[in-house]
Design an enzyme around this catalytic site. Sequence first.
Site, PDB file in Angstrom:
ATOM      1  N   HIS A 127       0.874  -1.181   0.000  1.00  0.00           N
ATOM      2  CA  HIS A 127       0.000   0.000   0.000  1.00  0.00           C
ATOM      3  C   HIS A 127       0.914   1.234   0.000  1.00  0.00           C
ATOM      4  CE1 HIS A 127      -2.844   2.911   1.792  1.00  0.00           C
ATOM      5  NE2 HIS A 127      -3.817   2.042   1.569  1.00  0.00           N
ATOM      6  N   ASP A 204       3.155  -4.441   8.162  1.00  0.00           N
ATOM      7  CA  ASP A 204       1.924  -3.678   8.034  1.00  0.00           C
ATOM      8  C   ASP A 204       0.762  -4.669   8.102  1.00  0.00           C
ATOM      9  OD1 ASP A 204      -0.349  -2.453   7.089  1.00  0.00           O
ATOM     10  OD2 ASP A 204       0.579  -1.583   5.304  1.00  0.00           O
ATOM     11  N   GLN A 207      -4.361  -5.003   6.826  1.00  0.00           N
ATOM     12  CA  GLN A 207      -5.296  -5.847   6.088  1.00  0.00           C
ATOM     13  C   GLN A 207      -5.422  -7.243   6.708  1.00  0.00           C
ATOM     14  OE1 GLN A 207      -8.126  -5.462   3.774  1.00  0.00           O
ATOM     15  NE2 GLN A 207      -6.612  -3.850   3.489  1.00  0.00           N
TER      16      GLN A 207
HETATM   17  C1  LIG Z   1      -5.684   0.462   4.706  1.00  0.00           C
HETATM   18  C2  LIG Z   1      -4.269   0.093   4.634  1.00  0.00           C
HETATM   19  C3  LIG Z   1      -3.273   1.009   5.015  1.00  0.00           C
HETATM   20  C4  LIG Z   1      -3.583   2.403   5.454  1.00  0.00           C
HETATM   21  O1  LIG Z   1      -4.378   2.418   6.602  1.00  0.00           O
HETATM   22  P1  LIG Z   1      -5.012   3.796   7.142  1.00  0.00           P
HETATM   23  O2  LIG Z   1      -6.042   3.342   8.113  1.00  0.00           O
HETATM   24  O3  LIG Z   1      -5.596   4.486   5.948  1.00  0.00           O
HETATM   25  O4  LIG Z   1      -3.912   4.566   7.754  1.00  0.00           O
HETATM   26  C5  LIG Z   1      -1.964   0.589   4.940  1.00  0.00           C
HETATM   27  N1  LIG Z   1      -1.641  -0.646   4.541  1.00  0.00           N
HETATM   28  C6  LIG Z   1      -2.568  -1.553   4.174  1.00  0.00           C
HETATM   29  C7  LIG Z   1      -2.144  -2.915   3.744  1.00  0.00           C
HETATM   30  C8  LIG Z   1      -3.911  -1.201   4.209  1.00  0.00           C
HETATM   31  O5  LIG Z   1      -4.838  -2.094   3.836  1.00  0.00           O
END
Ligand SMILES: *Cc1c(COP(=O)(O)O)cnc(C)c1O
Length: 410
Positions: A127, A204, A207
């Site tokens: 992302h 991260d 998701q």
């Molecule tokens: C949604 C998402 C983000 C960003 O999250 P926010 O809530 O907009 O800060 C980052 N990485 C992944 C994989 C996401 O799905």
Amino acid sequence: MPQQHIEFDVRKIREDFPILSRQLNGEQLVYLDNAATSQTPIQVIDVISDYYKNYNSNIHRGVHSLSQEATNKYENSRQKVQSHFNAKFPHEIIFTSGTTDAINLVAHGFETILNENDEVIVSALEHHSNIVPWQMLCEKTGAVLRVIPMNEEGELVLSEYDKLLSDKTKLVFVNHISNALGTINPIERIIEKAHGVGAAILIDGAQACPHIRPDVLALDVDFYVASAHKMCGPTGVGVLYGKEKWLNTLPPYQGGGEMISEVTFEKTTYADLPHKFEAGTPHVCGVIAYGAAIDYLNGIGFENIQQHEKELLTYATEQLTAIEGLRIYGPTKNKTSVISFNINGIHPYDIGTILDKMGIAVRTGHHCAQPIMDYYKIPGTVRASFSFYNTLDEIDKLVSGVKKAKAMLS
Ligand SMILES: *Cc1c(COP(=O)(O)O)cnc(C)c1O
């Protein structure tokens, strides 16, 4: 608080979500944009409303009982997140405004650590939130950004990752699950290999957390980040898990109230963890509601969630694949309930617009992951993403909607 796992009954679960019974453009809403944000159960909405009705106050600094009550509930949420993520200490849980904010906090911290002899590694499946802050970090420090490539299946090519790793590698950042394709990355191996060359690693989990309960201790990960709004909680709240030694090493992100120990005009000393990273008044109500969302998900049970979503994914994949000219991107076996697709010669936006008229909410576009779209040489996809509260009946509506859109547009 451990809760008894209930028998999984999707119709009963849907009654917890007031929004699911509304109409959209005169049709019954079919909400299939869960990878962008999840819907909120009444149990969480009630906690938000209770906060503003009964104990709205600022935390940590009030001598009065209202502030004590809010502080206790806020800190209780921290313990819920700690136990949910299986972190060693509550002070390893930092509340942020979301995943984006948490990644920026870590990237900012590394400005004083990296230099032009260092390398950092990202993946092709990220992302933009897990790309841009690191590019900014590299611009400031001179460190070099390397990229783990992907393949047609939508998987990372780990043999190439091996080649990128060296004693120059200081930091690796990869998502647990791709928001654009749904790929579940083999993060255990990715973490182990990063540690093999002495690099730190951030995962991260934005998701992943709606589908999987991460165990940060077992993963031995250095940083793990997520957003409340993708896991049945409110927007504007997220979490950074960091190992104590890293959080002690990184400098504060923002200066302000709450994050100090002592302030004079000559010198300021910083507060201990976790307050060092929580400058200013936080989203008190949102953090408390996040704790309620975690309770709610654990009440449903992650095995139940995974089992139901797998059924939805399998059925939807079969039905959509049967439509001539429809291509699903990233068809890897290792994926969660996200389907990114296009139909030959039709722009994804046009399909999304027609589905919207039928009350079906999907996302179209690049899904904040342009490098993936570049890989497939497409401007974007239609993305349908399923949650535990979706039904097979809703998939039927999606499939017939897509067929109709195809007939109208081709
Ligand atoms: C949604 C998402 C983000 C960003 O999250 P926010 O809530 O907009 O800060 C980052 N990485 C992944 C994989 C996401 O799905």
